[in-house]
Design a protein around this motif. Structure first.
Motif, PDB file in Angstrom:
ATOM      1  N   MET A 178       0.845  -1.203   0.000  1.00 11.55           N
ATOM      2  CA  MET A 178       0.000   0.000   0.000  1.00 11.55           C
ATOM      3  C   MET A 178       0.876   1.246   0.000  1.00 11.55           C
ATOM      4  O   MET A 178       0.540   2.245  -0.644  1.00 11.55           O
ATOM      5  CB  MET A 178      -0.927  -0.006   1.216  1.00 11.55           C
ATOM      6  CG  MET A 178      -2.039  -1.028   1.150  1.00 11.55           C
ATOM      7  SD  MET A 178      -3.248  -0.681  -0.173  1.00 11.55           S
ATOM      8  CE  MET A 178      -4.313   0.517   0.623  1.00 11.55           C
ATOM      9  N   GLN A 179       2.008   1.202   0.707  1.00 15.10           N
ATOM     10  CA  GLN A 179       2.902   2.346   0.742  1.00 15.10           C
ATOM     11  C   GLN A 179       3.441   2.664  -0.649  1.00 15.10           C
ATOM     12  O   GLN A 179       3.573   3.835  -1.029  1.00 15.10           O
ATOM     13  CB  GLN A 179       4.054   2.091   1.719  1.00 15.10           C
ATOM     14  CG  GLN A 179       5.003   3.269   1.890  1.00 15.10           C
ATOM     15  CD  GLN A 179       4.322   4.521   2.412  1.00 15.10           C
ATOM     16  OE1 GLN A 179       3.374   4.437   3.207  1.00 15.10           O
ATOM     17  NE2 GLN A 179       4.781   5.680   1.975  1.00 15.10           N
ATOM     18  N   ASP A 180       3.753   1.632  -1.425  1.00 14.77           N
ATOM     19  CA  ASP A 180       4.215   1.839  -2.806  1.00 14.77           C
ATOM     20  C   ASP A 180       3.172   2.605  -3.609  1.00 14.77           C
ATOM     21  O   ASP A 180       3.493   3.520  -4.376  1.00 14.77           O
ATOM     22  CB  ASP A 180       4.480   0.501  -3.495  1.00 14.77           C
ATOM     23  CG  ASP A 180       5.665  -0.240  -2.905  1.00 14.77           C
ATOM     24  OD1 ASP A 180       6.606   0.414  -2.435  1.00 14.77           O
ATOM     25  OD2 ASP A 180       5.640  -1.488  -2.919  1.00 14.77           O
ATOM     26  N   ILE A 181       1.917   2.221  -3.438  1.00 11.35           N
ATOM     27  CA  ILE A 181       0.827   2.849  -4.196  1.00 11.35           C
ATOM     28  C   ILE A 181       0.598   4.278  -3.730  1.00 11.35           C
ATOM     29  O   ILE A 181       0.360   5.184  -4.532  1.00 11.35           O
ATOM     30  CB  ILE A 181      -0.460   2.008  -4.076  1.00 11.35           C
ATOM     31  CG1 ILE A 181      -0.229   0.624  -4.689  1.00 11.35           C
ATOM     32  CG2 ILE A 181      -1.638   2.708  -4.772  1.00 11.35           C
ATOM     33  CD1 ILE A 181      -1.342  -0.364  -4.440  1.00 11.35           C
ATOM     34  N   ILE A 182       0.702   4.503  -2.427  1.00 17.74           N
ATOM     35  CA  ILE A 182       0.553   5.853  -1.870  1.00 17.74           C
ATOM     36  C   ILE A 182       1.600   6.795  -2.471  1.00 17.74           C
ATOM     37  O   ILE A 182       1.295   7.914  -2.881  1.00 17.74           O
ATOM     38  CB  ILE A 182       0.679   5.806  -0.327  1.00 17.74           C
ATOM     39  CG1 ILE A 182      -0.560   5.152   0.277  1.00 17.74           C
ATOM     40  CG2 ILE A 182       0.897   7.211   0.251  1.00 17.74           C
ATOM     41  CD1 ILE A 182      -0.415   4.799   1.751  1.00 17.74           C
ATOM     42  N   VAL A 183       2.839   6.323  -2.546  1.00 15.01           N
ATOM     43  CA  VAL A 183       3.921   7.132  -3.109  1.00 15.01           C
ATOM     44  C   VAL A 183       3.686   7.376  -4.595  1.00 15.01           C
ATOM     45  O   VAL A 183       3.826   8.503  -5.086  1.00 15.01           O
ATOM     46  CB  VAL A 183       5.283   6.434  -2.895  1.00 15.01           C
ATOM     47  CG1 VAL A 183       6.385   7.158  -3.661  1.00 15.01           C
ATOM     48  CG2 VAL A 183       5.622   6.367  -1.410  1.00 15.01           C
ATOM     49  N   ILE A 242      -0.639  10.582  -2.784  1.00 10.64           N
ATOM     50  CA  ILE A 242      -1.741  10.910  -1.889  1.00 10.64           C
ATOM     51  C   ILE A 242      -1.389  10.458  -0.468  1.00 10.64           C
ATOM     52  O   ILE A 242      -0.393   9.776  -0.247  1.00 10.64           O
ATOM     53  CB  ILE A 242      -3.054  10.236  -2.331  1.00 10.64           C
ATOM     54  CG1 ILE A 242      -2.879   8.707  -2.382  1.00 10.64           C
ATOM     55  CG2 ILE A 242      -3.515  10.765  -3.668  1.00 10.64           C
ATOM     56  CD1 ILE A 242      -4.158   7.962  -2.697  1.00 10.64           C
ATOM     57  N   SER A 243      -2.229  10.857   0.471  1.00 11.58           N
ATOM     58  CA  SER A 243      -1.987  10.497   1.867  1.00 11.58           C
ATOM     59  C   SER A 243      -2.527   9.099   2.160  1.00 11.58           C
ATOM     60  O   SER A 243      -3.347   8.557   1.410  1.00 11.58           O
ATOM     61  CB  SER A 243      -2.676  11.501   2.793  1.00 11.58           C
ATOM     62  OG  SER A 243      -4.091  11.374   2.682  1.00 11.58           O
TER      63      SER A 243
END
Length: 205
Positions: A35-40, A44-45
């Motif tokens: 999920m962190q990869d996708i957030i970056v 977005i937050s």
């Protein structure tokens, strides 16, 4: 008072996140993406992404739904060409996807379904089941319409043919990514399945 966000804005934002997620999956694969990869990637937050999706599995399922919709629409079209030509066009599209060495999203799909298959030994996955049933229904109805229009004279039940088509392409996709194109001889297998379907459906050309 904060301005009201329209449903269309939400949908557009959701699609933007899904495209960013697809980029991540293509680069890292389904199993290694986070999920962190996708957030970056989406810029977005964490709170924003979780307002649209529950987890990474949810995101991947939504991406699959977008792709599945293309297949459903393909089989629901009428008057574009003969039913047989329409079926052949769809088969050739699957062939090109399997043969495309750059289509890394297919590899992600393979990882996803193998993971879900393993999990299904312990508990059923509602999405995977629903997806399979919907595609079976779509192809079955397509063949039935071809029979009603007297363009097909099938020797087997429409549902059995639909199940055969789906199992063939799912199996060919998995085998090709596990073993390679040289081993699975994709083009020859496609020729065989077309020959088989022609003899089962007896299309009027």
């Amino acid at each position: 008072m904060s301005p009201k966000v329209s449903n269309q804005y939400k949908r557009n934002k959701e699609l933007e996140i899904l495209q960013s997620a697809k980029n991540v999956f293509i680069k890292k694969g389904y199993l290694k993406a986070t999920m962190q990869d996708i957030i970056v990637e989406a810029g977005i937050s964490r709170g924003a992404i979780y307002s649209y999706f529950n987890n990474i599995e949810h995101i991947f399922e939504e991406l699959l739904k977008l792709e599945d919709e293309k297949d459903i629409i393909y089989f629901e079209r009428e008057g574009v060409s003969s039913f047989w030509d329409q079926l052949i066009d769809w088969i050739r599209l699957q062939q090109r996807n399997i043969l495309s060495t750059n289509n890394k999203f297919l590899l992600c799909k393979t990882e996803f379904f193998l993971t879900k298959y393993h999990e299904s030994k312990k508990t059923s996955n509602p999405y995977v089941i629903k997806r399979y049933e919907r595609l079976v229904s779509s192809i079955t109805n397509f063949i039935d319409r071809g029979i009603e229009k007297k363009e097909f004279y099938s020797h087997k039940s429409s549902k059995a043919v639909a199940l055969y088509i789906i199992s063939f392409f799912d199996g060919l996709m998995l085998d090709t990514f596990n073993l390679g194109m040289e081993v699975t001889e994709v083009n020859d297998q496609i020729d065989v399945v077309i020959f088989t379907l022609e003899n089962i459906l007896c299309p009027i050309k």
